[in-house]
Design a protein around this motif. Structure first.
Motif, PDB file in Angstrom:
ATOM      1  N   HIS A   5       0.826  -1.208   0.000  1.00  0.00           N
ATOM      2  CA  HIS A   5       0.000   0.000   0.000  1.00  0.00           C
ATOM      3  C   HIS A   5       0.862   1.260   0.000  1.00  0.00           C
ATOM      4  O   HIS A   5       0.404   2.340   0.363  1.00  0.00           O
ATOM      5  CB  HIS A   5      -0.933  -0.021   1.212  1.00  0.00           C
ATOM      6  N   LEU A   6       2.113   1.101  -0.443  1.00  0.00           N
ATOM      7  CA  LEU A   6       3.058   2.207  -0.639  1.00  0.00           C
ATOM      8  C   LEU A   6       3.405   2.946   0.649  1.00  0.00           C
ATOM      9  O   LEU A   6       3.702   4.136   0.632  1.00  0.00           O
ATOM     10  CB  LEU A   6       2.515   3.193  -1.689  1.00  0.00           C
ATOM     11  N   LEU A   7       3.385   2.231   1.781  1.00  0.00           N
ATOM     12  CA  LEU A   7       3.704   2.833   3.076  1.00  0.00           C
ATOM     13  C   LEU A   7       4.791   2.027   3.780  1.00  0.00           C
ATOM     14  O   LEU A   7       4.908   0.826   3.560  1.00  0.00           O
ATOM     15  CB  LEU A   7       2.459   2.879   3.965  1.00  0.00           C
ATOM     16  N   LEU A  24       4.473   6.683   9.817  1.00  0.00           N
ATOM     17  CA  LEU A  24       4.501   6.075   8.487  1.00  0.00           C
ATOM     18  C   LEU A  24       4.895   7.117   7.456  1.00  0.00           C
ATOM     19  O   LEU A  24       4.500   8.284   7.564  1.00  0.00           O
ATOM     20  CB  LEU A  24       3.123   5.535   8.113  1.00  0.00           C
ATOM     21  N   HIS A  25       5.649   6.689   6.465  1.00  0.00           N
ATOM     22  CA  HIS A  25       5.966   7.519   5.306  1.00  0.00           C
ATOM     23  C   HIS A  25       5.604   6.731   4.059  1.00  0.00           C
ATOM     24  O   HIS A  25       5.587   5.494   4.078  1.00  0.00           O
ATOM     25  CB  HIS A  25       7.452   7.865   5.262  1.00  0.00           C
ATOM     26  N   SER A  26       5.362   7.446   2.980  1.00  0.00           N
ATOM     27  CA  SER A  26       5.092   6.797   1.707  1.00  0.00           C
ATOM     28  C   SER A  26       6.396   6.331   1.083  1.00  0.00           C
ATOM     29  O   SER A  26       7.454   6.924   1.290  1.00  0.00           O
ATOM     30  CB  SER A  26       4.389   7.774   0.763  1.00  0.00           C
ATOM     31  N   ARG A  32       4.716  13.233  -0.398  1.00  0.00           N
ATOM     32  CA  ARG A  32       5.554  13.755   0.679  1.00  0.00           C
ATOM     33  C   ARG A  32       4.727  13.996   1.929  1.00  0.00           C
ATOM     34  O   ARG A  32       3.623  14.497   1.848  1.00  0.00           O
ATOM     35  CB  ARG A  32       6.237  15.043   0.244  1.00  0.00           C
ATOM     36  N   GLY A  33       5.299  13.635   3.052  1.00  0.00           N
ATOM     37  CA  GLY A  33       4.619  13.826   4.322  1.00  0.00           C
ATOM     38  C   GLY A  33       4.696  12.563   5.157  1.00  0.00           C
ATOM     39  O   GLY A  33       5.288  11.570   4.758  1.00  0.00           O
ATOM     40  N   ALA A  34       4.096  12.649   6.322  1.00  0.00           N
ATOM     41  CA  ALA A  34       4.112  11.519   7.249  1.00  0.00           C
ATOM     42  C   ALA A  34       2.742  11.366   7.883  1.00  0.00           C
ATOM     43  O   ALA A  34       1.962  12.315   7.959  1.00  0.00           O
ATOM     44  CB  ALA A  34       5.163  11.745   8.336  1.00  0.00           C
ATOM     45  N   ILE A  35       2.473  10.161   8.344  1.00  0.00           N
ATOM     46  CA  ILE A  35       1.253   9.884   9.099  1.00  0.00           C
ATOM     47  C   ILE A  35       1.683   9.423  10.482  1.00  0.00           C
ATOM     48  O   ILE A  35       2.398   8.424  10.607  1.00  0.00           O
ATOM     49  CB  ILE A  35       0.396   8.797   8.425  1.00  0.00           C
ATOM     50  N   ASN A  36       1.280  10.157  11.490  1.00  0.00           N
ATOM     51  CA  ASN A  36       1.535   9.766  12.876  1.00  0.00           C
ATOM     52  C   ASN A  36       0.312   9.004  13.366  1.00  0.00           C
ATOM     53  O   ASN A  36      -0.794   9.529  13.361  1.00  0.00           O
ATOM     54  CB  ASN A  36       1.775  10.997  13.750  1.00  0.00           C
ATOM     55  N   VAL A  37       0.510   7.757  13.749  1.00  0.00           N
ATOM     56  CA  VAL A  37      -0.583   6.865  14.126  1.00  0.00           C
ATOM     57  C   VAL A  37      -0.502   6.560  15.617  1.00  0.00           C
ATOM     58  O   VAL A  37       0.571   6.249  16.130  1.00  0.00           O
ATOM     59  CB  VAL A  37      -0.512   5.548  13.321  1.00  0.00           C
TER      60      VAL A  37
END
Length: 85
Positions: A5-7, A24-26, A32-37
């Motif tokens: 899923h490109l992560l 998580l990053h792509s 560009r960017g990050a997901i903080n979970v």
């Protein structure tokens, strides 16, 4: 399975951060960017905050993350809410 899923997970729990979190990053250059979970166990809520820089729009990385959630955890999801700022 995140890779499909490109992560990718770039950081996981550390003693100085709250429990149940990851970053998580792509794997794609145009996302560009990050997901903080963060998992909030008391309420059974997965909280994800997207952070982007330089005017990048978060739509592609959010789409990849939602695609992963539905593909892997469809039966556990009751609602997905996206609240823009």
């Amino acid at each position: 399975s995140l890779g499909r899923h490109l992560l990718q997970v770039t950081q996981e729990k550390r003693p100085d951060r709250s429990r149940g979190w990851a970053k998580l990053h792509s794997t794609e250059r145009d996302r560009r960017g990050a997901i903080n979970v963060q998992w909030l166990a008391a309420t059974n809520i997965l909280l994800a905050r997207v952070v982007t820089r330089s005017g990048n729009k978060p739509n592609l990385i959010i789409g990849d993350f939602v695609d992963y959630l539905i593909a892997r955890h469809k039966k556990r999801i009751q609602a997905i809410s996206i609240i823009p700022r």
